[in-house]
Each structure stands twice: as C-alpha cells, then as structure tokens.
Scaffold this motif. Structure first.
Motif, short mmCIF file in Angstrom:
data_model
loop_
_atom_site.label_atom_id
_atom_site.label_comp_id
_atom_site.label_asym_id
_atom_site.label_seq_id
_atom_site.Cartn_x
_atom_site.Cartn_y
_atom_site.Cartn_z
N GLN A 152 -40.59 125.99 8.15
CA GLN A 152 -40.34 126.34 6.87
C GLN A 152 -38.83 126.56 6.74
O GLN A 152 -38.41 126.11 5.43
N ILE A 153 -37.94 126.92 7.51
CA ILE A 153 -36.57 126.98 7.36
C ILE A 153 -36.08 125.56 7.07
O ILE A 153 -35.17 125.32 5.91
N SER A 154 -36.49 124.55 7.89
CA SER A 154 -35.98 123.32 7.55
C SER A 154 -36.38 122.67 6.26
O SER A 154 -35.52 122.14 5.62
N ASN A 155 -37.79 122.98 5.94
CA ASN A 155 -38.25 122.18 4.81
C ASN A 155 -37.42 122.75 3.58
O ASN A 155 -37.34 122.09 2.22
N ASN A 199 -32.16 116.54 8.89
CA ASN A 199 -32.43 115.65 7.56
C ASN A 199 -32.63 114.33 7.77
O ASN A 199 -32.02 113.81 8.78
N GLU A 200 -33.55 113.90 7.43
CA GLU A 200 -33.68 112.25 7.64
C GLU A 200 -32.76 111.25 7.47
O GLU A 200 -32.65 110.27 8.08
N LYS A 201 -31.60 111.91 6.68
CA LYS A 201 -30.55 110.88 6.39
C LYS A 201 -29.84 110.63 7.77
O LYS A 201 -29.15 109.55 8.11
N LYS A 202 -29.79 111.64 8.51
CA LYS A 202 -29.25 111.36 10.02
C LYS A 202 -29.86 110.19 10.80
O LYS A 202 -29.23 109.48 11.50
N LEU A 203 -31.05 110.10 10.34
CA LEU A 203 -31.97 109.14 11.17
C LEU A 203 -31.68 107.61 10.54
O LEU A 203 -31.59 106.74 11.34
N GLU A 262 -33.94 119.84 1.15
CA GLU A 262 -33.73 119.25 -0.06
C GLU A 262 -32.28 119.74 -0.72
O GLU A 262 -31.77 119.16 -1.70
N THR A 263 -32.04 120.86 -0.44
CA THR A 263 -30.64 121.67 -0.89
C THR A 263 -29.39 121.36 -0.21
O THR A 263 -28.30 121.55 -0.52
N GLU A 264 -29.31 120.89 1.01
CA GLU A 264 -28.40 121.23 2.15
C GLU A 264 -27.22 120.17 1.69
O GLU A 264 -26.07 120.53 1.91
N LEU A 265 -27.62 119.04 1.18
CA LEU A 265 -26.55 118.04 0.63
C LEU A 265 -25.89 118.38 -0.47
O LEU A 265 -24.68 118.42 -0.56
N LEU A 266 -26.46 119.33 -1.32
CA LEU A 266 -25.73 120.01 -2.43
C LEU A 266 -24.75 121.07 -1.92
O LEU A 266 -23.76 121.26 -2.72
#
Length: 331
Positions: free
Chosen positions: A29-32, A63-67, A36-40
C-alpha cells in the motif's frame, strides 16, 4: 495495522503468518500510494523513483522506471523481487563496496545508506546509479524491518565528470609537459625544486641540479633549418634521459637549455650522471646534425638557498663551461 508489542519468539505460527501478511499488505500500500507521486516529489534529472526493501522477507518494491531504465519490462522479471535482483547486476569492481555500505548501515555503523555504483543493463552495458536510503521501520530490538530510498540515473553526470577529468589532464599536460620534446616545463620544474627545498628543510636530504645548453645550436637552425633543429631537441632529450633514474626530472628550461633535478643526490653522484650524459651525446650521431654536444653545469643545494639562488649557481657553472671549452662539465 496494530502496533506490535510482543516479541516474535512469543508468537504462534499462525500469528507470524498473519503478521507477515499484514506487513506485506501495508508495504504494498505504501509503495502503490507513492509510486505515482514520488517523481513529482523529487523532480530532479535522472530520478527513477523510490524503492522499499522489506529486510526480513527480502522483498523489494520499486518504481518501474528503475527497471525499464535497465532495458527490462515488468513482465520479464518475477512478480516478487529480492535485493539480489539488482545487486547481481553490479559492476564487479563496485559490488563489494556497495554491499559493505549496506552491511554497515544495517548494523547502524553509518547514518545513511548512500552509494554510487555501476549497474549492468539488459544489453550488457553499464550505467551509473546513485542510491540513498534510510530505515523507515524497526522492530522492538531496533533491527531494521523496512528500508526506503530513492535512486537516480547519474550516467550523464559521470560522463561529464570523466570528460572534465580528461580535459584537466590534457590541460595539465599542456602546462607541465613541453609539447615538442616531452620534457617537463620550466613552471613544473620550479615547483619541483621548491618541493625539494621544503623536503631538505624537514629531512635534510641533499639534492643536485644539472644545467645543460646545446653547443652551437644556432648554427644547426641557421644551416639545416628549424625542422632539423626541432629533431635535434627531441633526440637530445632522449639521450639525456637514458642515465636518469625514475626519481629524476628533466625540464626544458628555455630554447636549447635544459635543467635536471636529482633528488637525494650529492654533488659527486650528480657529476657522474652528468658525465654519462656527456659521453652519451659524444657517441650519438643525430643524422644530418651529426654529433651534438652540450655545456654542462652541476651544483648541489646549499642550506639556506632560495630557488632562484640554487638555479643561478648551476646556471653560472653552465655558462662557465660554455665560455671555456664547451662540451665539458663545470661543478
């Protein structure tokens, strides 16, 4: 999720399973919520988002961006990923350093987990990541349960750093190395002599100087041309360097004058080296220029000498050799 007030050893198997399930649910839940907001929250170049590591279960969320930044799609990897998924891709030269940084942090030997490393992409290349993490949840004994952090792709910065390093090296060579002969420059030699004087003042290690001036060099340029003259200068340096030791330094002092610094060398040994140079010159034919000789002055450092005084003494001896017989040594 209820606050845990009992030690794990007091829990039944079913209670432990329930506890793990609750922790995983909270963790997801923390991750989800943040995905969406962590990059902002961190709008800096190269931000690949946050990651969360459940230490006991070795469960890693990110974050899937790391992958995708490594060239992978989410479907290509297991549903649950452990810490080793990324550490197995570390550059061999970085692996132990990164692991030790994490081990130190886990045992509270450092305040924060912070590290730069190279990581292999799907196509086999390496890019640079910067990781920074902190413990966000501990058990009653102060052992970490969850570590959360943020990761950046710093490859562009590292490339710029390497380019800057190369540029600085080239600039240093331009400043310290004579472009024509490959000998050190006057500026470099002055710094070296000043360092040797400081060394003498603390360690009382004597050093010596050899000044050389190519005999009749103007005639070489006038009669054979400056191209031949340049060749003579380069050949001269090669011959002079042969009897020198690793610790010695040869500089182009100006025009056809050269200065040699001999650290930890007394006058007697310096004269021997100067004579080896003189003999080498007399036994080497420089093509069109034939045998090229030099007038040589040799002097050791006297306590209390300034850099200018030490250089002037050896320079005067060189000119004495030049005005007396040439192709000789004065000391």
């Amino acid at each position: 999720m209820k606050k845990i007030t009992t030690k794990y050893s007091d829990l039944s198997k079913s209670q432990l399973i329930k506890l793990v399930e609750e922790m995983e649910e909270t963790f997801y839940q923390i991750s989800n919520d943040k995905n969406e907001t962590e990059l902002l929250s961190f709008p800096w170049i190269g931000n690949l988002g946050q990651w969360h590591w459940m230490v006991e279960n070795n469960l890693l969320l990110f974050n899937e961006k790391k992958l995708t930044n490594l060239g992978y799609e989410r479907e290509e990897i297991p549903e649950e990923v452990g810490f080793e998924f990324f550490t197995s891709k570390l550059h061999p030269d970085d692996y132990e350093r990164v692991m030790e940084d994490m081990r130190k942090y886990l045992r509270h030997a450092s305040d924060v987990y912070e590290v730069e490393y190279r990581i292999q992409t799907k196509d086999g290349n390496y890019i640079w990541y910067y990781d920074r993490g902190t413990i966000t949840k501990e058990n009653e004994d102060g052992e970490p349960l969850i570590i959360s952090g943020i990761v950046f792709d710093i490859t562009k910065r590292k490339v710029l750093e390497e380019e800057l390093k190369e540029s600085n090296e080239k600039l240093k060579q331009l400043v310290d190395i004579d472009e024509l002969t490959g000998a050190f420059t006057r500026r470099y030699m002055l710094n070296k002599i000043e360092n040797e004087i400081q060394r003498y003042n603390t360690e009382k290690l004597c050093f010596s100087l050899i000044m050389l001036d190519i005999d009749n060099f103007k005639l070489v340029n006038d009669n054979l041309g400056h191209n031949i003259g340049d060749t003579v200068l380069k050949d001269f340096v090669e011959i002079v360097e042969k009897p020198l030791r690793v610790k010695d330094s040869l500089s182009r002092w100006g025009g056809e004058e050269f200065l040699i610094l001999l650290p930890a060398t007394n006058l007697s040994d310096a004269v021997k080296i100067a004579n080896e140079i003189r003999v080498g010159l007399n036994h080497t034919c420089m093509n069109d220029a034939g045998i090229v000789t030099a007038s040589i002055g040799v002097s050791n450092y006297y306590e209390g000498d300034s850099t200018d005084n030490a250089i002037k003494r050896v320079d005067d001896l060189m000119y004495q050799a030049k005005y007396d017989d040439r192709n000789c040594i004065k000391y």
